[in-house]
Design a protein around this motif. Structure first.
Motif, PDB file in Angstrom:
ATOM      1  N   ALA A   1       1.692   3.292  10.265  1.00 17.09           N
ATOM      2  CA  ALA A   1       2.026   1.871  10.215  1.00 17.09           C
ATOM      3  C   ALA A   1       2.720   1.520   8.901  1.00 17.09           C
ATOM      4  O   ALA A   1       3.636   0.690   8.874  1.00 17.09           O
ATOM      5  CB  ALA A   1       0.763   1.034  10.397  1.00 17.09           C
ATOM      6  N   GLN A   2       2.305   2.145   7.806  1.00 18.41           N
ATOM      7  CA  GLN A   2       2.975   1.909   6.529  1.00 18.41           C
ATOM      8  C   GLN A   2       4.428   2.391   6.584  1.00 18.41           C
ATOM      9  O   GLN A   2       5.332   1.731   6.055  1.00 18.41           O
ATOM     10  CB  GLN A   2       2.220   2.616   5.415  1.00 18.41           C
TER      11      GLN A   2
ATOM     12  N   GLU B   1      -6.589   6.498   0.084  1.00 19.79           N
ATOM     13  CA  GLU B   1      -5.331   6.338   0.802  1.00 19.79           C
ATOM     14  C   GLU B   1      -4.612   7.677   0.849  1.00 19.79           C
ATOM     15  O   GLU B   1      -4.341   8.288  -0.170  1.00 19.79           O
ATOM     16  CB  GLU B   1      -4.450   5.300   0.105  1.00 19.79           C
ATOM     17  N   PRO B   2      -4.270   8.170   2.040  1.00 18.94           N
ATOM     18  CA  PRO B   2      -3.581   9.444   2.152  1.00 18.94           C
ATOM     19  C   PRO B   2      -2.159   9.358   1.629  1.00 18.94           C
ATOM     20  O   PRO B   2      -1.561   8.295   1.585  1.00 18.94           O
ATOM     21  CB  PRO B   2      -3.596   9.717   3.662  1.00 18.94           C
ATOM     22  N   SER B   3      -1.654  10.470   1.234  1.00 17.84           N
ATOM     23  CA  SER B   3      -0.286  10.538   0.743  1.00 17.84           C
ATOM     24  C   SER B   3       0.678  10.532   1.922  1.00 17.84           C
ATOM     25  O   SER B   3       0.571  11.341   2.840  1.00 17.84           O
ATOM     26  CB  SER B   3      -0.092  11.815  -0.091  1.00 17.84           C
ATOM     27  N   LEU B   4       1.647   9.605   1.900  1.00 15.88           N
ATOM     28  CA  LEU B   4       2.610   9.529   2.991  1.00 15.88           C
ATOM     29  C   LEU B   4       3.468  10.775   3.073  1.00 15.88           C
ATOM     30  O   LEU B   4       3.767  11.271   4.144  1.00 15.88           O
ATOM     31  CB  LEU B   4       3.488   8.286   2.800  1.00 15.88           C
ATOM     32  N   SER B   5       3.854  11.269   1.910  1.00 13.60           N
ATOM     33  CA  SER B   5       4.735  12.435   1.911  1.00 13.60           C
ATOM     34  C   SER B   5       4.034  13.682   2.418  1.00 13.60           C
ATOM     35  O   SER B   5       4.662  14.586   2.953  1.00 13.60           O
ATOM     36  CB  SER B   5       5.278  12.678   0.501  1.00 13.60           C
ATOM     37  N   ALA B   6       2.702  13.756   2.260  1.00 10.42           N
ATOM     38  CA  ALA B   6       1.971  14.941   2.695  1.00 10.42           C
ATOM     39  C   ALA B   6       1.648  14.920   4.183  1.00 10.42           C
ATOM     40  O   ALA B   6       1.522  15.961   4.806  1.00 10.42           O
ATOM     41  CB  ALA B   6       0.678  15.070   1.888  1.00 10.42           C
ATOM     42  N   MET B   7       1.495  13.713   4.777  1.00 14.92           N
ATOM     43  CA  MET B   7       1.037  13.622   6.155  1.00 14.92           C
ATOM     44  C   MET B   7       2.162  13.410   7.155  1.00 14.92           C
ATOM     45  O   MET B   7       2.040  13.792   8.306  1.00 14.92           O
ATOM     46  CB  MET B   7       0.044  12.456   6.292  1.00 14.92           C
TER      47      MET B   7
ATOM     48  N   GLU C   1       0.830  -1.210   0.000  1.00 12.08           N
ATOM     49  CA  GLU C   1       0.000   0.000   0.000  1.00 12.08           C
ATOM     50  C   GLU C   1       0.863   1.259   0.000  1.00 12.08           C
ATOM     51  O   GLU C   1       0.573   2.231  -0.715  1.00 12.08           O
ATOM     52  CB  GLU C   1      -0.908   0.004   1.223  1.00 12.08           C
ATOM     53  N   ALA C   2       1.923   1.252   0.795  1.00 11.87           N
ATOM     54  CA  ALA C   2       2.785   2.425   0.877  1.00 11.87           C
ATOM     55  C   ALA C   2       3.493   2.690  -0.447  1.00 11.87           C
ATOM     56  O   ALA C   2       3.563   3.835  -0.917  1.00 11.87           O
ATOM     57  CB  ALA C   2       3.802   2.247   2.000  1.00 11.87           C
TER      58      ALA C   2
END
Length: 374
Positions: free
Chosen positions: A155-156, A94-100, A64-65
């Motif tokens: 968690a990702q 799915e939210p953006s990892l880089s944004a959050m 997912e990540a």
């Protein structure tokens, strides 16, 4: 060049280098040789990183990540979504990892969640339709308690950093903390404590993950005091890895073994109700003649006490003080030098002389075969 710059700028800074290389190769289309030239390494090194990341896509959180990061780069042709119709909307956005997420958020959540996962019988559980993951712990009565919850994106990030690993895939996947996660937890706790107290360990956070700090109460001429020491390693072991200008070990293996023999007897002698004993009395003239347990001495195995007392009497004041502080109390060399009133960097020379004398004491008293415990 523009493609490489765009690939670097769209990825979060906290990503592991292997994941960054994998995304640049799969999402941006950069060749392995181009990535190797950019990183200044061999193409086979980049290939190993890419293959390892590809093999980890069986992990739901990792997959997912990587898919979310691939869409953030503007292409979105990840293996997880390549067979889906273009007009099909995802079940859960799915939210953006880089944004959050940033480094501070990940570190804060890691101290909270990894601490719980390090407890026995604890796992992190997550399902495809869950927005958050839960830390569950099995209780002795067979029930399960929820200890903490964490955002799915966090968690990702833990999975990408290899801090957690999937142990039971399925409808509800469960994750356990890895060895890398335990090391990261110790490193983060050490860095937090050092920042709070202003200690020097803040400059060496990676060394802190190998330390196991403990405290011991000792008694000297100034009365009882507590000493903070690294229970995982002694100052002698540190000196044993150093080398002199000729490339030879500063302390030979025989000297390190003698120090460990003294520490082993010292630990055995302290078994019993009274753990904090005044071992400095063996270095004074009044007690150097004989050791009488009935006169208020330490309780515990008598043979171990007698071996420690005999070694310290043979070394005498000065040398005995040094081995007692560094080998038994695990005080650092700088702390021992200050307590003894010596000049800086003289402690290691005195310690080596003391260990040479201690080695001779053991050879003359017991021979090359050490006495059996008990």
């Amino acid at each position: 060049m523009q493609t490489e710059l765009r690939a670097i700028s769209t990825l979060p800074a906290w990503l592991p280098e292997a994941v960054r290389l994998y995304l640049d190769h799969t999402e941006e289309g950069l060749s392995l040789r181009a990535l190797a030239r950019r990183e200044g390494c061999h193409a086979s090194t980049v290939m190993r990183h890419v293959r390892r990341c590809e093999s980890r896509r069986d992990d739901p959180l990792v997959d997912e990540a990587l898919a979310a990061l691939g869409r953030a780069q503007g292409r979105g042709h990840s293996p997880a979504t390549k067979d889906s119709p273009d007009m099909t909307a995802p079940i859960r956005p799915e939210p953006s990892l880089s944004a959050m997420l940033d480094e501070a958020t990940i570190a804060r959540e890691a101290r909270r969640i990894l601490r719980r996962l390090a407890e026995p019988q604890s796992v992190l559980a997550i399902a495809p339709d869950m927005e958050k993951a839960a830390v569950l712990r099995s209780l002795p009565d067979g029930s399960t308690a929820r200890m903490a919850v964490v955002e799915r994106s966090v968690a990702q990030a833990f999975a990408l950093k290899d801090w957690i690993a999937c142990r039971k895939p399925g409808r509800i996947a469960t994750y356990e903390i890895t060895a890398a996660g335990r090391s990261a937890l110790k490193r983060l706790i050490e860095a937090e404590d050092a920042t709070r107290h202003g200690m020097a360990e803040a400059a060496t956070p990676f060394a802190g993950q190998h330390r196991d700090w403990a405290e011991r109460e000792i008694r000297d001429e100034d009365g009882p005091r507590r000493v903070r020491y690294n229970a995982a390693e002694s100052p002698v072991a540190v000196l044993g890895r150093r080398r002199d200008k000729d490339g030879k070990p500063f302390l030979s293996a025989e000297l390190v073994e003698a120090a460990e023999r003294l520490r082993e007897d010292f630990e055995l002698a302290q078994m019993g109700p009274r753990v904090a004993q005044n071992w400095d009395r063996f270095l004074t003239g009044a007690d150097r003649g004989s050791f009488r347990p009935e006169s208020g001495g330490a309780e515990g195995p008598r043979q171990a006490r007698e071996r420690v007392a005999s070694a310290l009497r043979d070394l005498g004041p000065g040398l005995g003080d040094m081995v007692l502080r560094c080998c038994c109390f695990l005080e650092g060399l700088e702390a021992a030098e200050r307590r003894m009133g010596w000049s800086a960097r003289s402690g290691k020379i005195v310690l080596r002389i003391a260990l040479q004398r201690l080695r001779r004491h053991y050879d003359e008293t017991y021979g090359r075969s050490r006495p059996l415990i008990g």
